[in-house]
Motif scaffolding. Sequence first.
Motif, short mmCIF file in Angstrom:
data_model
loop_
_atom_site.label_atom_id
_atom_site.label_comp_id
_atom_site.label_asym_id
_atom_site.label_seq_id
_atom_site.Cartn_x
_atom_site.Cartn_y
_atom_site.Cartn_z
N PHE A 197 22.66 -1.12 -19.60
CA PHE A 197 21.64 -2.00 -18.99
C PHE A 197 22.32 -3.28 -18.49
O PHE A 197 22.11 -3.72 -17.35
N SER A 198 23.20 -3.83 -19.33
CA SER A 198 23.91 -5.07 -18.94
C SER A 198 24.84 -4.81 -17.76
O SER A 198 24.93 -5.62 -16.84
N ASP A 199 25.51 -3.64 -17.79
CA ASP A 199 26.41 -3.30 -16.67
C ASP A 199 25.62 -3.22 -15.36
O ASP A 199 26.06 -3.68 -14.31
N ARG A 200 24.43 -2.62 -15.45
CA ARG A 200 23.59 -2.47 -14.25
C ARG A 200 23.19 -3.84 -13.71
O ARG A 200 23.19 -4.09 -12.51
N ILE A 201 22.82 -4.72 -14.64
CA ILE A 201 22.41 -6.08 -14.23
C ILE A 201 23.61 -6.78 -13.58
O ILE A 201 23.50 -7.39 -12.52
N ARG A 202 24.76 -6.61 -14.20
CA ARG A 202 25.99 -7.24 -13.68
C ARG A 202 26.31 -6.74 -12.27
O ARG A 202 26.61 -7.49 -11.37
N GLU A 203 26.15 -5.42 -12.10
CA GLU A 203 26.47 -4.77 -10.82
C GLU A 203 25.61 -5.31 -9.68
O GLU A 203 26.03 -5.42 -8.54
N HIS A 204 24.38 -5.72 -10.03
CA HIS A 204 23.45 -6.14 -8.96
C HIS A 204 23.41 -7.65 -8.78
O HIS A 204 22.54 -8.16 -8.07
N ALA A 264 14.60 -2.42 -11.60
CA ALA A 264 14.32 -3.46 -12.61
C ALA A 264 15.58 -4.29 -12.85
O ALA A 264 15.52 -5.54 -12.85
N ALA A 265 16.72 -3.63 -13.01
CA ALA A 265 17.98 -4.36 -13.25
C ALA A 265 18.34 -5.22 -12.04
O ALA A 265 18.77 -6.37 -12.18
N LEU A 266 18.08 -4.65 -10.86
CA LEU A 266 18.40 -5.38 -9.63
C LEU A 266 17.58 -6.68 -9.57
O LEU A 266 18.11 -7.76 -9.30
N LEU A 267 16.29 -6.59 -9.89
CA LEU A 267 15.42 -7.77 -9.85
C LEU A 267 15.81 -8.79 -10.92
O LEU A 267 15.91 -9.99 -10.65
#
Length: 393
Positions: A68-75, A127-130
């Motif tokens: 989840f954190s990686d996805r947030i970081r990626e975006h 959701a992670a992108l937002l």
Amino acid sequence: KTGYITMDPGFGNTGSCYSSITYVDGANGVLRYRGIPIEELALKAGFTETAYLILYGKLPNENELKSFSDRIREHAPIHTNLEHHFSGFPKSAPPMAILSAMLNLVSCFHPEVLDVPTTGDEFDRTAALLLSKVRTIAAFAYRMAAGKPINHPNPNLSYCGNFLHMMFSDPYNEYEVSPEIDKALNLFLVLHADHEQNCSTSTVRVVGSSRANLFSSVAAGVCALWGPLHGGANAAVISMLDAIKQSGRPLTYYLDRAKDKDDDFRLMGFGHRVYKNFDPRSIILKKQVHNVLTALKIDDDLLKIAMELEEITLQDDYFISRHLYPNVDFYSGILLRAIGIPLDMYTVMFAIGRMPGWIANWKELHDHHLRISRPRQIYTGNTEHPFIPMNQR
Ligand code: SDX
């Protein structure tokens, strides 16, 4: 039935709905995200962990939290063409106006999110992108308004660390995130992550109920949050405390003004539609603000004024009889001051914190295929009468 908006026969929706995300007991000062008391989450969970809990209904295990954190970081980065839009705003543009506009604009660069399903990988990604881009947009808005070069996100930093880097690093001086500041910002965001069907979350639901996309629904939530009776109160509290400090007037002068019906002055940070004894978030903040200021060796006069103000209202019949106690906004601004957040960014910080709650409520609404929100009214206007020609008006 979860997420269902109850419809009173004849009067449209009662404004209440079924939800399994957040539980608030206003009489007893209880707040739980997915059943977990805020008192535990505030001291034991980080913001990303809390966001996952609110979105998916359970605390993440290590692997889930990492992906989840990686996805947030990626975006975290935003499209360079989006960056150019910031220069189109006047320097005096309110950051909440920029935030709402840019959130809508992000969807133009991600057309795939305009029709996102509310389950599966597509939703997880959106959701992670937002959650990630709201933080980047906020920091960029501050840097541009301050006439400072923007700091691109650093993928090696935590959610809060990356935000503080984007806000406060300078070209030759990377902002050093102290553990106390990182902890204080996580605490602030956790305490704001969701709060049942408040004004802005209800706005997200109403807009989402027309099947408008998630980005335009949360952009509408930002606009509702902006008002001084809602999220705008955190900045209004600091302005009020500072005015009290500068005036040198006794606190009783301000209490008298708050009671005077001919004076539209209100004690900002006091009162709540639901909490009628105490707001548990205010209790936590009051304690933690002390710890943060002590750890950072900050002596903030405004905290002393705030505590004195709370003290005298607790003995005042006007406030007691109306169940007016400090709410989440009363001490939160002092925490943001300690972190170094500028005043005009306080409500933006509230929006960053509330983003998981807005997304989860939008998802819940769609998971239950709800009908469009369509409140009814009690008509109090003219009875029927014929059109009046101009020469008879
Ligand atoms: C948030 O809903 C949520 O969950 C919101 C929130 C969230 O997490 O999303 O918790 C975040 O928005 C917290 C609230 C932040 N706003 C403020 O601090 C602004 C100041 N507070 C008020 O404007 C007010 O208390 C509200 C908006 C919070 C609640 O409004 P209500 O429940 O509709 O109360 P009201 O306006 O009907 O007032 C009832 C009485 C009135 O007096 P009478 O007409 O009975 O004589 O209480 C008085 C009001 O004049 N009153 C106040 C007061 N708040 C209410 N008097 C002085 N100072 C105040 N702050």
